[in-house]
Design a protein around this motif. Structure first.
Motif, PDB file in Angstrom:
ATOM      1  N   UNK A 402      41.180  38.603  69.532  1.00 30.66           N
ATOM      2  CA  UNK A 402      40.396  37.773  70.447  1.00 30.66           C
ATOM      3  C   UNK A 402      39.311  36.954  69.763  1.00 30.66           C
ATOM      4  N   UNK A 403      39.138  37.096  68.462  1.00 35.27           N
ATOM      5  CA  UNK A 403      38.153  36.291  67.741  1.00 35.27           C
ATOM      6  C   UNK A 403      36.710  36.713  67.963  1.00 35.27           C
ATOM      7  N   UNK A 404      36.486  37.945  68.423  1.00 32.34           N
ATOM      8  CA  UNK A 404      35.097  38.384  68.613  1.00 32.34           C
ATOM      9  C   UNK A 404      34.440  38.599  67.247  1.00 32.34           C
ATOM     10  N   UNK A 405      33.122  38.286  67.162  1.00 27.62           N
ATOM     11  CA  UNK A 405      32.369  38.455  65.916  1.00 27.62           C
ATOM     12  C   UNK A 405      31.919  39.907  65.800  1.00 27.62           C
ATOM     13  N   UNK A 406      32.132  40.496  64.642  1.00 30.77           N
ATOM     14  CA  UNK A 406      31.742  41.888  64.421  1.00 30.77           C
ATOM     15  C   UNK A 406      30.891  42.014  63.155  1.00 30.77           C
ATOM     16  N   UNK A 407      29.863  42.879  63.243  1.00 32.49           N
ATOM     17  CA  UNK A 407      29.018  43.172  62.087  1.00 32.49           C
ATOM     18  C   UNK A 407      29.163  44.628  61.661  1.00 32.49           C
ATOM     19  N   UNK A 408      30.288  45.221  62.078  1.00 28.78           N
ATOM     20  CA  UNK A 408      30.531  46.632  61.740  1.00 28.78           C
ATOM     21  C   UNK A 408      31.993  46.937  62.045  1.00 28.78           C
ATOM     22  N   UNK A 409      32.916  46.435  61.210  1.00 30.85           N
ATOM     23  CA  UNK A 409      34.331  46.679  61.464  1.00 30.85           C
ATOM     24  C   UNK A 409      34.978  47.387  60.278  1.00 30.85           C
ATOM     25  N   UNK A 410      36.018  48.170  60.564  1.00 34.73           N
ATOM     26  CA  UNK A 410      36.720  48.934  59.534  1.00 34.73           C
ATOM     27  C   UNK A 410      37.672  48.012  58.770  1.00 34.73           C
ATOM     28  N   UNK A 411      37.590  48.057  57.432  1.00 37.37           N
ATOM     29  CA  UNK A 411      38.460  47.198  56.633  1.00 37.37           C
ATOM     30  C   UNK A 411      39.926  47.575  56.795  1.00 37.37           C
ATOM     31  N   UNK A 412      40.195  48.847  57.101  1.00 39.84           N
ATOM     32  CA  UNK A 412      41.597  49.259  57.266  1.00 39.84           C
ATOM     33  C   UNK A 412      42.113  49.015  58.684  1.00 39.84           C
ATOM     34  N   UNK A 413      41.276  48.405  59.551  1.00 34.62           N
ATOM     35  CA  UNK A 413      41.689  48.082  60.906  1.00 34.62           C
ATOM     36  C   UNK A 413      41.659  49.249  61.872  1.00 34.62           C
ATOM     37  N   UNK A 414      41.153  50.396  61.437  1.00 33.02           N
ATOM     38  CA  UNK A 414      41.131  51.584  62.295  1.00 33.02           C
ATOM     39  C   UNK A 414      39.679  52.019  62.525  1.00 33.02           C
ATOM     40  N   UNK A 415      39.054  51.553  63.613  1.00 34.72           N
ATOM     41  CA  UNK A 415      37.645  51.886  63.841  1.00 34.72           C
ATOM     42  C   UNK A 415      37.396  53.376  64.045  1.00 34.72           C
ATOM     43  N   UNK A 416      38.412  54.123  64.499  1.00 30.72           N
ATOM     44  CA  UNK A 416      38.247  55.570  64.681  1.00 30.72           C
ATOM     45  C   UNK A 416      38.310  56.328  63.350  1.00 30.72           C
ATOM     46  N   UNK A 417      38.940  55.711  62.348  1.00 31.45           N
ATOM     47  CA  UNK A 417      39.077  56.375  61.041  1.00 31.45           C
ATOM     48  C   UNK A 417      39.011  55.328  59.932  1.00 31.45           C
TER      49      UNK A 417
END
Length: 601
Positions: A402-417
């Motif tokens: 969705x193109x939302x801006x994030x300042x804390x995202x997981x590089x592996x694409x898995x926010x839970x891990x």
């Protein structure tokens, strides 16, 4: 702090002298199990050879050899290797095993049994300081295992708290009594002396009582209890006026200067009047307050000129208390884990990753600045993390779908891990993120700092310590919030390393109040809304200051790591000490299974 201590600023003559403390010493012990049997009619006669590498250099140099042990495949070598340990350096080690067949010192004349490589950090970072690795180097052969144990040398860890007083010291001032202070020197093996401590000045008295002071034993005598310690007594002079024996003082320093290089600069020679000196040793001082520790202060020039000269007063030891300092390695040996988190700047100012001018450009032949900074720091810290699982985060990007801006995202694409396996796993997740996210902005640090702080706040018992590495190309957009986050985090078991990459002027891009260096509390303790940080937990450096001009990227990375990690052990100990957290007991020493009696050659 009394006013007499403040006068130490006036003894600036001594401040430029070398008062450095020797490095931490680590003793390495080597054992092996199930070595190859190269002898026909008996078992192998093994020897272990240790090789080391200089910083930024791939060349292996022989450091030393153990003894040869006759007729065994399970040697426990007695001869130790003593190494200087530096947390901030990647200290590569290689152990080669040989079966000795003759008296020749040429290793090519003997049978190779295998080898193993590791870092000194891996050894001290292993549970109980014991690392076991398979030996390799011979195709299609099981070469056995090597067991490497590290032990911090005990004489590096003692500190002593001492207090002295003077009695009837010589009067040096025309319009008052003397203003005495003491200067302590340890003797060196070449006969020279190195300054190791100076007391405060006690004003206008011939009977001073100096404040108690604490000094590491290694600084006082380098662990040699019988080494000479020389103590000189001076009368402090504010204006540098030359009274009484000041000419004597000049001559004494001129004589010493020839033997002690240029440590003693000219201003010291006339500013303070020499009263006298005495010598002792750690062993003598350790007797404590007694008749043995009342020292006559002797002025050699007066003694040679005056037949009835007795002394220039006395100095008495009032107290002597020994304390065993807990060290960074004590906590590591007791099982404290160092948790490493990396955060990477994905703002648009880095440039299009597809273009060679971008700081995120993936050159197939060499690492970009982000990759070099990440590897330089991460490959050292990973030695102190048993599971080698590292959270890898990004900030300042638009995320799919969705193109939302994030300042804390997981590089592996898995926010839970967000954990990646090893530094290689972090690098892979970083490269994959560059292909999926859109670089955007702004550059906000506070969400990332708060992310790590939440984990640090949940583990305050000393079992874990958190290090956050932020790699960025620009100045912070949320400075006020970042300052508040750092002040809040300063009471938690964590440190923050910020590496600036690219050509930006990190002193603030000319914008007052936005300087990155504001966060590094070396000069001024950081504050937010009237609250000051409990301790300095931030280290900021621009990577360009460490790039080797000849293009040696290994050396560039080593220089960066050495500088940004040098403060970590002190920051770590600062937290543990202020919280009263003691190291956990080390696990019981490993006892090898019973072996046949070994014959040492």
């Amino acid at each position: 702090m009394n006013n007499s201590f403040l006068n130490m600023a006036s003894i600036g003559d001594f401040d430029s002298l070398n008062t450095s403390i020797p490095a931490t010493k680590v003793e390495i012990t080597v054992s092996c199990r199930n070595l190859l049997d190269r002898d026909t009619f008996s078992k192998s006669d093994p020897i272990c050879v240790l090789y080391t590498q200089a910083v930024g250099n791939k060349e292996w140099r022989e450091f030393g050899r153990t003894e040869v042990i006759d007729n065994t495949l399970n040697p426990d070598f007695v001869r130790k290797f003593i190494l200087d340990y530096f947390f901030e350096e990647r200290q590569n080690l290689r152990f080669d095993l040989y079966d000795v067949d003759s008296k020749s010192t040429n290793l090519s004349k003997h049978d190779f049994l295998g080898q193993a490589s590791c870092t000194l950090g891996e050894v001290v970072g292993s549970l109980g300081g014991r690392l076991e690795k398979p030996l390799g180097g011979i195709p299609n052969k099981k070469c056995g295992t090597i067991i490497v144990k590290a032990e911090e040398l005990g004489n590096c860890r003692e500190s002593v708290l001492m207090q002295f007083c003077g009695n009837k010291l010589d009067k040096k001032d025309f319009f008052g009594k003397s203003d005495p202070f003491l200067v302590f020197y340890r003797s060196n093996e070449d006969g020279t002396f190195t300054i190791c401590h100076k007391t405060e000045v006690v004003k206008n008295t011939l009977n001073p009582v100096w404040q108690a002071f604490k000094i590491p034993v290694r600084a006082l005598c380098n662990g040699d209890y019988d080494r000479t310690i020389k103590v000189e007594v001076y009368d402090w002079d504010r204006d540098g006026s030359v009274f009484a024996d000041s000419k004597d003082t000049i001559q004494r320093f001129k004589k010493r200067g020839s033997a002690n290089s240029d440590r003693f600069q000219e201003p010291i020679r006339s500013n303070h009047d020499f009263i006298g000196e005495f010598s002792t040793s750690y062993r003598e001082l350790s007797r404590g307050q007694s008749q043995f520790n009342v020292y006559e202060v002797i002025n050699p020039k007066k003694k040679s000129k005056k037949k009835k000269y007795l002394n220039s007063g006395t100095v008495t030891l009032l107290s002597f208390l020994v304390d065993i300092e807990v060290t960074f390695l004590d906590y590591i040996k007791g099982g404290t884990q160092i948790n490493f988190t990396v955060a990477i700047d994905f703002t648009a100012s880095n440039g299009n990753p597809a273009q060679p001018t971008s700081l995120h450009y993936m050159n197939p032949y060499q690492l970009n600045a982000y990759g070099m900074a990440l590897r330089a720091v991460g490959e050292i810290i990973q030695d102190y993390d048993s599971d080698k699982m590292f959270p890898a985060l990004g900030f300042g990007a638009k995320l799919p779908p969705d193109g939302r801006v994030s300042h804390e995202f997981a590089l592996n694409g898995n926010p839970q891990n967000p954990y990646c396996h090893g530094i290689d796993g972090v690098m892979e997740a970083y490269y994959q993120s560059l292909k999926s996210v859109q670089l955007y902005g702004p550059t906000n640090f506070s969400p990332i700092i708060n992310h790590v702080a939440r984990y640090a706040a949940s583990v305050k018992d000393g079992s874990q310590y958190f290090i956050l590495l932020i790699i960025t190309d620009g100045v912070i957009s949320d400075m006020a919030q970042t300052k508040e986050s750092i002040v809040n985090a300063s009471g938690l078991p964590m440190s923050i390393i910020i590496v600036g990459v690219g050509p930006a002027e990190f002193d603030g891009f000319g914008t007052p109040g936005l300087a990155m260096v504001e966060l590094d509390g070396d000069e001024v303790r950081i504050s937010s809304r009237g609250r000051y940080a409990e301790r300095d937990i931030v280290q900021f450096v621009p990577f360009r200051d460490y790039i080797d001009r000849t293009g040696n990227h290994i050396l560039s990375m080593a220089r960066l790591a050495k500088d940004v990690l040098a403060e970590i052990p002190d920051q770590f100990l600062s937290y543990m000490r202020t919280r009263g957290i003691k190291p956990s007991p080390a696990p019981p020493p490993y006892t090898p299974p019973g072996q046949a009696v070994q014959t040492q050659i």
